[in-house]
Design an enzyme around this catalytic site. Structure first.
Site, PDB file in Angstrom:
ATOM      1  N   ALA A 153     -43.918  44.220  -5.455  1.00 41.54           N
ATOM      2  CA  ALA A 153     -43.759  44.165  -6.551  1.00 41.54           C
ATOM      3  C   ALA A 153     -43.817  45.957  -6.386  1.00 41.54           C
ATOM      4  O   ALA A 153     -43.118  46.458  -7.489  1.00 41.54           O
ATOM      5  CB  ALA A 153     -44.970  43.736  -6.796  1.00 41.54           C
ATOM      6  N   CYS A 154     -44.394  46.267  -5.905  1.00 41.20           N
ATOM      7  CA  CYS A 154     -44.577  47.961  -5.826  1.00 41.20           C
ATOM      8  C   CYS A 154     -43.107  48.578  -4.853  1.00 41.20           C
ATOM      9  O   CYS A 154     -42.671  49.809  -4.860  1.00 41.20           O
ATOM     10  CB  CYS A 154     -45.403  48.617  -4.556  1.00 41.20           C
ATOM     11  SG  CYS A 154     -45.900  48.347  -2.568  1.00 41.20           S
ATOM     12  N   GLY A 155     -41.957  47.979  -4.162  1.00 42.16           N
ATOM     13  CA  GLY A 155     -41.227  48.277  -3.828  1.00 42.16           C
ATOM     14  C   GLY A 155     -41.116  48.141  -2.702  1.00 42.16           C
ATOM     15  O   GLY A 155     -40.313  48.655  -2.132  1.00 42.16           O
TER      16      GLY A 155
END
Length: 179
Positions: A153-155
């Site tokens: 989700a943080c990339g």
């Protein structure tokens, strides 16, 4: 019928606990949920209660439950305790025997087998402190699943993703002797 106590930790992966509950119930497993304060930032007690068809426990300070030593009872009623997602914070508390909330208190009080399914940022997973904590937990008899690898989700990309609910269910069934 097997009984699982599911501790839902914080982190974006907490939403996958909902599918895990659904899959366990389809297999005839009774599920009781403990939702951490951080977990409640991502999923609600109402959602977990609806899916598990049982009250969700969130506080060590619930007068009704704790008048009956609820955390001891919860830890004794289960055949297996599952922590999913097991965040870096929750793993650290487990490894060091901290009992600062309902989840960590019952983990310290349980005499049942424990399965942890980690979920965290790749750098957190690879950090030496997390790896020490996982090694300590495994040495203490806790089954710690390896996290999945992939986009987060943080990339970022790498190991740290919560294993898919099907994989967690397979580990649960194996530990319950139902594989």
């Amino acid at each position: 019928m097997s009984r699982v106590l599911l501790i839902v930790g914080g982190g974006i992966a907490a939403y996958k606990a909902c599918e895990l509950i659904r899959q366990m119930r389809k297999q005839g497993i009774t599920v009781r949920c403990v939702l951490t304060e951080a977990g409640a930032q991502f999923v609600t007690p109402m959602t977990l209660a609806a899916l598990s068809e049982a009250p969700v426990h969130t506080s060590l300070w619930d007068l009704k439950d704790e008048a009956e030593m609820g955390h001891i009872q919860l830890s004794r009623e289960a055949d297996l305790v599952v922590v999913a997602p097991a965040t870096a914070d929750l793993l650290a508390k487990m490894a060091h025997g901290l009992a600062s909330d309902l989840a960590t208190t019952l983990l310290l009080a349980t005499d049942k087998r424990v399965l942890a399914a980690p979920a965290m940022n790749v750098r957190m997973w690879l950090h030496p402190a997390t790896q020490r904590n996982v090694a300590t937990l495994r040495a203490d008899g806790v089954s710690v699943m390896p996290p999945d690898e992939g986009a987060m989700a943080c990339g970022e990309y790498g190991p740290g993703r919560l294993p898919e609910p099907e994989a967690i269910l397979a580990a649960i069934q194996d530990m319950l002797g139902r594989a």
